[in-house]
Design a protein around this motif. Sequence first.
Motif, PDB file in Angstrom:
ATOM      1  N   TYR A  18      -5.984 -13.381   0.271  1.00 12.06           N
ATOM      2  CA  TYR A  18      -5.846 -13.731  -1.132  1.00 12.06           C
ATOM      3  C   TYR A  18      -7.469 -12.981  -1.674  1.00 12.06           C
ATOM      4  O   TYR A  18      -8.506 -13.148  -1.142  1.00 12.06           O
ATOM      5  N   VAL A  19      -7.434 -12.642  -3.333  1.00 10.81           N
ATOM      6  CA  VAL A  19      -8.925 -11.442  -3.501  1.00 10.81           C
ATOM      7  C   VAL A  19      -8.556 -11.658  -5.015  1.00 10.81           C
ATOM      8  O   VAL A  19      -9.294 -11.486  -5.833  1.00 10.81           O
ATOM      9  N   PRO A  60       0.959  -0.591  -0.177  1.00  8.75           N
ATOM     10  CA  PRO A  60      -0.030   0.358  -0.033  1.00  8.75           C
ATOM     11  C   PRO A  60       0.907   1.370   0.122  1.00  8.75           C
ATOM     12  O   PRO A  60       2.191   1.115   0.426  1.00  8.75           O
ATOM     13  N   GLN A  69       0.318  -6.877  -3.416  1.00  5.72           N
ATOM     14  CA  GLN A  69       0.004  -7.643  -4.306  1.00  5.72           C
ATOM     15  C   GLN A  69       1.646  -8.620  -4.563  1.00  5.72           C
ATOM     16  O   GLN A  69       3.107  -7.722  -4.364  1.00  5.72           O
ATOM     17  N   ILE A  90      -3.730  -2.862   0.327  1.00  6.42           N
ATOM     18  CA  ILE A  90      -3.811  -4.102  -0.603  1.00  6.42           C
ATOM     19  C   ILE A  90      -2.975  -4.362  -0.622  1.00  6.42           C
ATOM     20  O   ILE A  90      -1.475  -3.590  -0.906  1.00  6.42           O
ATOM     21  N   GLU A 100      -8.801   0.195   2.976  1.00  9.72           N
ATOM     22  CA  GLU A 100      -8.164  -1.391   2.286  1.00  9.72           C
ATOM     23  C   GLU A 100      -6.421  -1.151   1.709  1.00  9.72           C
ATOM     24  O   GLU A 100      -5.996  -0.384   1.556  1.00  9.72           O
ATOM     25  N   SER A 160      -3.058 -10.753  -5.463  1.00 10.17           N
ATOM     26  CA  SER A 160      -3.792  -9.975  -4.581  1.00 10.17           C
ATOM     27  C   SER A 160      -3.936  -9.889  -3.605  1.00 10.17           C
ATOM     28  O   SER A 160      -4.783 -11.511  -3.558  1.00 10.17           O
ATOM     29  N   LYS A 218      -6.045  -8.986   0.328  1.00 10.87           N
ATOM     30  CA  LYS A 218      -6.692  -7.470   1.353  1.00 10.87           C
ATOM     31  C   LYS A 218      -6.993  -7.979   2.314  1.00 10.87           C
ATOM     32  O   LYS A 218      -7.127  -8.232   2.819  1.00 10.87           O
ATOM     33  N   HIS A 219      -6.352  -6.548   3.489  1.00 10.89           N
ATOM     34  CA  HIS A 219      -6.852  -6.593   4.638  1.00 10.89           C
ATOM     35  C   HIS A 219      -7.499  -5.454   4.794  1.00 10.89           C
ATOM     36  O   HIS A 219      -7.143  -3.758   4.295  1.00 10.89           O
ATOM     37  N   ALA A 225      -3.843 -10.480   5.510  1.00 14.06           N
ATOM     38  CA  ALA A 225      -4.298  -9.762   4.219  1.00 14.06           C
ATOM     39  C   ALA A 225      -5.021 -11.067   3.125  1.00 14.06           C
ATOM     40  O   ALA A 225      -3.657 -11.970   3.490  1.00 14.06           O
TER      41      ALA A 225
END
Length: 189
Positions: free
Chosen positions: A53-54, A11, A25, A23, A21, A63, A65-66, A51
């Motif tokens: 997996y999305v 981020p 990667q 994010i 969020e 990717s 996300k938390h 975080a």
Amino acid sequence: WSSDVCSSDLPAAGNYNAGDELIFQVRFTNPVQVTGQPVVNLTIGKTVLPATYVGGAGTNTLSFKHVVSAGQNDSDGITVASAIALPSGATLVDAASKPVALAMKAPNTRNVLVDTVAPAVASVAGPATKTYAAGSVLAFTVKFTEKVSVLGVPTLPIAVGNTVRDRKSTRLNSSHLVISYAVFCLKKK
């Protein structure tokens, strides 16, 4: 053809609040397949949080996300684990169905800060107690517990005799407002 982690994106540096969020990667040397819900663990304050997996299965970039929740705070930067975690049922494999290497270089996240505590008024200082003549300008300073950004024009209700007047902010720096009030004469009826 085994796939290894080759880099990660973080981020942007800054302050994150509840609902924001984070994010991440993670890039691999080759495409990877995903089953289940792999995670990249973060330490926010003293708490380890996932975080999750999305997306990105079948590519070389996954990717994670938390979403920051109220009560999560970290003033010296979050910490990211040095490996992707595979909770029960989660797998990461390459095109030949071989497990991929999960280790990654822990990125520098000292400027990714989390602050979910809302700023509050720490103090209000007004002019000295005395009688002021018409035309005098009274300055009131409102200090906050932390730096703030102000949208719109804040006001401060000021009681003059039996009348309350809302005065608009005239100056703002990152930690306090200055609100001025010009004294004028009221005619008696």
